[in-house]
Design a protein around this motif. Structure first.
Motif: not given
Length: 312
Positions: A125-135, A178-183, A242-249
């Motif tokens: 539940r950290r992200a909600a991928p959309g239709g483009r991700w599924a495609l 890593a993203s969870v810990l850094i954020t 980079g993960l400081r300002t960039t989501p893991a996805t």
């Protein structure tokens, strides 16, 4: 998004792209370690890199970041999971490269990582991928299936592809941890040092059971230092920064620069060749990834806040 925040986000993306370019050289460099095994190379890389990263974290502000990281009891399970997935990612990748070739192993590993990261984000539940991700995910999976089907022409086999997919999944879990810990506010050097330091521990006995005489040669020592200090120490510090300002996805999508570098080096230096079916699979995978990374319309602040850590 303010100009200052936008500039920070761009710098974060550049850090990740540079890290991915360094990682793209590892499979080719590993082939020059005469007398080595995939397991010994993976172990040496993580052990050397883990020592470097942990030492840097311990030296930074006298280890304040590490002490803070481990004072929070919520972090211990995440560090454990991250360490296991680092060891699995590195080992599976090098074994896959030996069976499937550097270019194919790298493309499947990193090409599958964004899809796996989206799935991990959805489950946690950290992200909600959309239709483009599924495609894009559907296309990437189909591309990998064509790689397996064209295995004879590509010089690969299903086991090599499966190991590359395992590597991609492990990498996705590591990036999410890593993203969870850094954020969460933890120091990026402390997070990277703790994860790789812990990952090095179970690989020591593995190294002792593998042929490691190649490290005692001058070329082998230089290769070990390059893999451990430059591509692991330097690369993962850049990635964590980079993960400081960039989501893991988004970060795992940006690392698609790695297979591009690996493919060029594999074809140019190792004379790797891909058959027509495998080339079709790689082409479909590439198109799917373009779909995944193509710019989309920026949403307003309320929409972005509602979407959370979604790939944009």
């Amino acid at each position: 998004m303010s100009p200052h925040t936008s500039a920070r986000a761009r710098r974060g993306g550049l850090h990740i792209l540079f890290a991915a370019s360094l990682w793209g050289t590892t499979g080719t460099v590993r082939t020059f370690a005469d007398g080595s095994s995939a397991f010994s190379v993976a172990a040496v890389r993580v052990i050397v890199g883990g020592l470097v990263l942990f030492a840097l974290a311990a030296a930074s502000r006298r280890g304040a970041g590490l002490r803070r990281l481990f004072r929070d009891r919520r972090n211990a399970p995440l560090v454990g999971v991250g360490a296991v997935t680092i060891a699995a990612y590195q080992t599976a990748f090098f074994v896959s490269a030996g069976r499937a070739g550097v270019a194919v192993a790298t493309i499947v590993t990193i090409g599958s990582a964004p899809a796996f990261t989206g799935a991990v984000g959805l489950v946690t539940r950290r992200a909600a991928p959309g239709g483009r991700w599924a495609l894009a995910t559907t296309g990437a999976v189909a591309g990998c299936a064509l790689l397996v089907g064209g295995g004879r022409d590509a010089g690969t086999d299903p086991a090599g592809i499966a190991l590359a997919l395992l590597s991609g999944l492990s990498y996705a879990v590591y990036a999410t941890v890593a993203s969870v810990l850094i954020t969460r506010g933890e120091d990026d050097r402390a997070v990277t040092g703790a994860l790789f330091g812990a990952a090095a521990v179970p690989l020591v006995p593995i190294l002792l059971t593998q042929p490691a005489g190649w490290v005692a040669t001058v070329p082998g020592a230089l290769i070990a230092l390059y893999l451990g200090v430059v591509t692991t120490g330097g690369g993962y510090l850049l990635f964590a920064r980079g993960l400081r300002t960039t989501p893991a996805t988004t970060a795992t999508t940006l690392t698609l620069a790695e297979p591009a570098v690996a493919a060029v080096l594999g074809i140019a230096l190792l004379d790797e060749r891909l058959g027509p079916v495998a080339l079709g699979g790689l082409g479909l995978l590439a198109v799917s990834l373009v779909v995944l990374v193509a710019p989309v319309r920026r949403r307003n602040a309320a929409e972005r806040a509602q979407a959370g850590n979604e790939l944009v």
